[in-house]
Design a protein around this motif. Structure first.
Motif, short mmCIF file in Angstrom:
data_model
loop_
_atom_site.label_atom_id
_atom_site.label_comp_id
_atom_site.label_asym_id
_atom_site.label_seq_id
_atom_site.Cartn_x
_atom_site.Cartn_y
_atom_site.Cartn_z
N ASP A 170 -2.52 12.15 -0.57
CA ASP A 170 -3.57 11.14 -0.45
C ASP A 170 -4.68 11.59 -1.39
O ASP A 170 -5.26 12.67 -1.19
CB ASP A 170 -4.06 11.04 1.00
CG ASP A 170 -5.07 9.91 1.19
OD1 ASP A 170 -5.92 9.71 0.29
OD2 ASP A 170 -5.01 9.24 2.22
N THR A 205 4.07 7.61 -0.98
CA THR A 205 2.67 7.91 -0.68
C THR A 205 2.32 7.59 0.76
O THR A 205 1.42 8.19 1.34
CB THR A 205 1.71 7.14 -1.62
OG1 THR A 205 1.93 5.74 -1.46
CG2 THR A 205 1.94 7.53 -3.07
N ARG A 206 3.03 6.65 1.35
CA ARG A 206 2.78 6.30 2.76
C ARG A 206 2.84 7.50 3.67
O ARG A 206 2.05 7.62 4.62
CB ARG A 206 3.83 5.26 3.19
CG ARG A 206 3.93 4.95 4.67
CD ARG A 206 2.84 4.08 5.18
NE ARG A 206 2.69 2.87 4.41
CZ ARG A 206 3.39 1.74 4.61
NH1 ARG A 206 4.25 1.66 5.57
NH2 ARG A 206 3.19 0.69 3.84
N ASP A 252 0.82 -1.22 0.00
CA ASP A 252 0.00 0.00 0.00
C ASP A 252 0.86 1.27 0.00
O ASP A 252 0.51 2.26 0.65
CB ASP A 252 -0.94 0.00 1.21
CG ASP A 252 -2.29 0.60 0.85
OD1 ASP A 252 -2.86 0.19 -0.16
OD2 ASP A 252 -2.76 1.49 1.57
N ASN A 253 1.95 1.23 -0.74
CA ASN A 253 2.86 2.37 -0.80
C ASN A 253 3.47 2.43 -2.20
O ASN A 253 3.64 1.41 -2.85
CB ASN A 253 3.97 2.18 0.25
CG ASN A 253 4.77 3.44 0.52
OD1 ASN A 253 4.48 4.51 -0.03
ND2 ASN A 253 5.78 3.32 1.34
N ARG A 288 -5.03 3.91 -1.32
CA ARG A 288 -4.92 5.37 -1.28
C ARG A 288 -3.54 5.80 -1.72
O ARG A 288 -2.55 5.14 -1.41
CB ARG A 288 -5.06 5.87 0.15
CG ARG A 288 -6.43 5.89 0.72
CD ARG A 288 -6.30 6.17 2.22
NE ARG A 288 -7.59 6.20 2.87
CZ ARG A 288 -8.21 7.32 3.27
NH1 ARG A 288 -7.62 8.48 3.11
NH2 ARG A 288 -9.37 7.26 3.83
N GLY A 289 -3.45 6.98 -2.27
CA GLY A 289 -2.16 7.57 -2.58
C GLY A 289 -2.07 7.95 -4.05
O GLY A 289 -2.60 7.27 -4.91
N ARG A 338 -0.45 9.35 3.95
CA ARG A 338 -1.69 8.56 4.03
C ARG A 338 -2.64 9.17 5.05
O ARG A 338 -2.27 9.44 6.19
CB ARG A 338 -1.35 7.12 4.42
CG ARG A 338 -2.51 6.16 4.16
CD ARG A 338 -2.12 4.73 4.48
NE ARG A 338 -2.97 3.77 3.79
CZ ARG A 338 -4.19 3.44 4.21
NH1 ARG A 338 -4.69 3.97 5.29
NH2 ARG A 338 -4.91 2.58 3.52
#
Lengths: 360, 360, 360, 360
Positions: B323, B296-297, A209-210, B252-253, B300
């Motif tokens: 995000d 992107t983490r 998720d990154n 997400r991201g 978040r």
């Protein structure tokens, strides 16, 4: 046809095990030796349970004695090792008339200064390097046939050079510039490309998720792509290659988006047709029909590389996908071996085996 | 300070529920109305169990009566709906002196022809559109304060316009061109950006362990980015925006990599400093230290957008993360509401709430 | 109310950073000290960029001097360290009148033999161990108030003991057996439960798209669950706890499925009502409505634990979910601190903060 | 050996496409017909690009004419369809002397009442049902050879029945009970098991990073497992089957954990040896060495099912893994076809093809 014996040096990394997967089903090959420092003495299927019944070779340590035995027993030796390992063993192996296919980086960059700069090592056998063939069959098929040492290309450079070949070839036979300076390669790779290394930044909890960029300030594949464009494809122009790699939360797969800007002369051409013609006889390169976009799923576990071409006024976008462990590494190494040994180029890689991952 | 009443039209999609998450903890807001056709009559926490104890509003159908009641009871109405919905209700709402924030696309493109071309609809209230403010606070903060209708920007355009603003601003105040024509935006989005729609191509089994491009031949965010660059930032030059979006197997991201080519004049500037200066007082935009790359983490569930700038000879690479559901949608909508209503701009969005996802 | 000072020993692991996330927003807490051997001298937000602006403490090494300073300056010290660390520092800290909350395992097992057997260490402060309170607020709230040392429960035991409490309590007040021997706990955990350790088996490429069991032959949480059932809940019966953990390809989340077999007396009871009554006043335990099944998403980043009860003839199935890093570790530690220090038990953990992950 | 012609009814779902993947490489099979309502008229590789060059059949609609043509042209027809479809076509096909293999549920439950109860349909050809053979080769190999209609087992029942067979067989030949009542099957499945259906609850954004239970109150595979244990394995005892399925955020793979409690007589046996002996000659069932635990990765894309047995006092835990789309569906269907047609049972499924997913 009798079988050849092959050894895989470094048989526990992702490219090494992918070689085992492919070669253990190759009709003309016996895997006679596997080496691993960390797993010496253990049978391969103990560590990789899905190889049970497929391959039961025991890992050897990479000692001088073992390497000597390999030199005597094998026809082809694959190095699936970090840079620095292959070059220390290759001179002796070729003296023993063994063919060497290096999946590492020791024989990729012909320029010794570039090699030293990017890999932080002095090359120990520049004479062997000078003779080594950069093993991208779609541009060097003839040279590969008689090579002693094959530098198996990096994963990113495979997508970049094959994505650019129709453009550079066309430009080279044109009178006027077709594209404006600078070639932008925005590349995305699955995590297995980073290898099977116990590093914090490769943990599931860090990457899932990154999405991130890395190596923006300089990646070892940049000079290799540049060498491909200028030395191998012989680009008349001095376009600089800009390469930005990113990491995708998936295991396998590589997607390179190449952004080019056309001159008026370049705009007048039909690039879809040009790409289709260049690759019409290539068994492992598909040019997708106009309007179709690729995804990495469609080449999972397969040696195929797929290219889509999108032309919009002065914008030419080339989208390239491959499995980084297959066409980007071990599958291409088998393809090179097939050419080198006079086997059918698709042997062990063809549609009769193909990707297993049609559906998820 | 007394609380305002707000309604969310379309409260079951990802941006609608993200609005509920953010607004239910906002100290100056009461969510008085939620609408949903598919879930009318059900309490929100029945469908989204993590909202149990957080929000217990019952979904209403979007009937005329309900809309009329909303117009009477609410100070601000958010539309988290497909295009076409907001424009059919907005004229009446603003007549009732309600402020409208549309997270859909009805008021984003000022050019009616472009709107029709990209959305396949004739605009039903061009006069309202003409008054609407494009709600990107970092460029339109003053206009937002007195707006009646706010067009909340698309997710991709937010990254692109904010990533380009320091470049365009600098160019506009320079005598000579600083960048060569054409702006290339290679963007990557998590799957939630495609919405909560029961479509085959959005299934887990289709997208997991897969990476793809889409919309290469034309994406509705391209004219919106172009409008941002030319109309809002007022670029003196006519660089074309090239936009290629990709889909990442994560929820997400969003990560946009902007590739620019500098002229000699452009090369002479220190772009790291320029970016830092432009955003030094912006509460939700961070310019990362030189050499640091974003992922992107790190944003978040947060309303922050982070930018890294990498300059290498004539290559300027701008990397932007956010995000997509927060700064790219619902968080930015709350930021707009804060400005519009005179609340602290960070209220409900600040570090005291912030991203929950420090670690995985 | 003035703020207390707290230190986190081991501030770079997943539970340590989760403590930073929670405590940096707690209204009555100042994080005054963080220690880390690997990152000493670096500011926390340099390593975890999403903490920029949230926490700017510099990591110290865990030297004697630093520990002494912490003992003087802090009211509460959290150990987010491997077993063996907390017990070597705790006697001195409690002599300095500092409260200790150990997220590791040093004070969980009261039986010294069991501790030695499962952790391979001799306990160095059995007298402190004897006084330590097992910090599961739902069963030990009163004892926690006056504790000097709190053993923060393991993640699996939290789900198992709270999932079994209504059953054991009911059985204890009944005349006849309600369940047949043997309690089966089939548990599934996200990967962050394995910690932030650079191990091959925790790599993304090993765990993604994969599901496995581990520790079937013996897991350290089995004796802890057994102690909970027999010593803390005081089960009159000698049911053996059978515990089988599995690893799920997700970052956060824990799901325990408890399989019980009812006697005829047990079948006659309404277990849904029993569970609801037991937990009706617990702020962090939700018993789901009959027929509703839990998922880990609904408690992501939240301190809530949710329980579903399914009764079918002689089968009683209890399904428990939590976020392994929150209610299963750091959130529960903050809950313990709140009780210990006389703060509101939900402070910093309540719905006003809550889970951020309503939607994806 | 000449080739047989086969048709696949419902060729766009995951099990249908998996059949195409397997059968297109089978040396004795020609796929002559594929049907699909939604994709009629399109060539298969247009929808599934990785089949380009592998299979170029055009989808037909499932009209009476097409079904009649299939009945005349084909030797074997596979139904990869929802329940209700196969039973409406099978009587006519067997009248045309075509063998039918139904991957759906129409011929799995021999009890008409149970069928009606669980599938909500009246069975339209109970006489055909009475003759149908439940196609689990490891228990019905002889019957399969002469079957007209084969009910291909459900994915969960395959793991459960094969995981229990050594236990039930041993119990049946013993004088005294070996296990206590009630068999607990805690099962976990990858998402592809839910099919290729455009449903909200199967979206990537709903399932990624999430783990849930479903069907706890009743799943259609429960009566099928029960039938396997009691009718097919002929259990002398009346243990109830308790079955709790869960959904794992991965595409392929199924993991069933079977919890049994041994009597004193049962404890005296060596279950590892018993399992090894039962499956010693089975080509697709591996009993793992003592202490080795399975993961789903090791059988990805393979027709193998792996079993680990863990015995600890009165606890017997049986852990079973398979690829839900291969041994759990399409691979097992090919295995059944091989037996039915007198081909080598491993043909098209053997180690020479095997799993492609040794590494990630």
């Amino acid at each position: 046809m009798s079988k050849i014996n092959v050894a895989i040096i470094g048989g526990t990394g992702y490219t090494g095990v992918e070689l085992i997967r492919l070669l253990s089903r190759h009709p003309h090959v016996t895997i006679s030796h596997l080496t691993s420092r960390s797993e010496k003495g253990r049978v391969v299927s103990e560590i990789f349970p899905s190889l049970l019944g497929v391959c039961d070779v025991v890992y050897s340590d990479m000692t001088d004695d073992v390497m000597d035995e390999i030199g005597k027993a094998c026809d082809v030796v694959f190095f699936a090792t970090p840079h620095g390992v292959a070059m220390s063993h290759t001179p002796r192996l070729i003296a023993q008339r063994v063919k060497v296919i290096d999946l590492g980086a020791d024989f990729r960059l012909q320029d010794l200064g570039e090699f030293g700069k990017w890999y932080g090592l002095e090359h120990t056998c520049p004479d062997v390097l000078a003779e080594a063939v950069y093993g991208l069959p779609e541009i060097h098929r003839e040279k590969i046939k008689s090579a002693k040492v094959i530098a198996n290309p990096g994963c990113y450079p495979t997508t970049a050079i094959l994505g650019l070949k129709p453009v550079i070839d066309t430009q080279n036979s044109a009178d006027k510039p077709l594209i404006l300076p600078n070639i932008i390669i925005d590349a995305k790779s699955g995590v297995s490309g980073a290898g099977r290394n116990a590093k914090m930044n490769l943990l599931f909890s860090e990457l899932s998720d990154n999405f991130s960029a890395y190596g923006v300030a300089g990646h070892r594949h940049t000079p290799e792509i540049s060498q491909g464009v200028h030395a191998f494809l012989g680009s008349k122009f001095t376009q600089k290659v800009r390469f930005v790699p990113h990491l995708v939360p998936m295991i396998r797969g590589m997607f390179s988006t190449i952004h080019l800007t056309l001159t008026d002369d370049g705009k007048a051409l039909n690039w879809q047709e040009i790409f289709e013609k260049v690759y019409q006889n290539e068994p492992f390169v598909d040019v997708l029909a106009k309007g179709v976009l690729p995804d990495t799923r469609s080449v999972r576990a397969s040696n195929r590389l797929k290219i889509a071409v999108h032309q919009d006024d002065d914008a030419l976008t080339v989208l390239v996908v491959q499995d980084n462990l297959v066409k980007g590494a071990s599958g291409q190494a088998v393809q090179n071996m097939n050419i080198l040994c006079g086997f059918d180029e698709m042997c062990g890689l063809g549609v009769d085996f193909g990707g297993c991952a049609v559906v998820p």
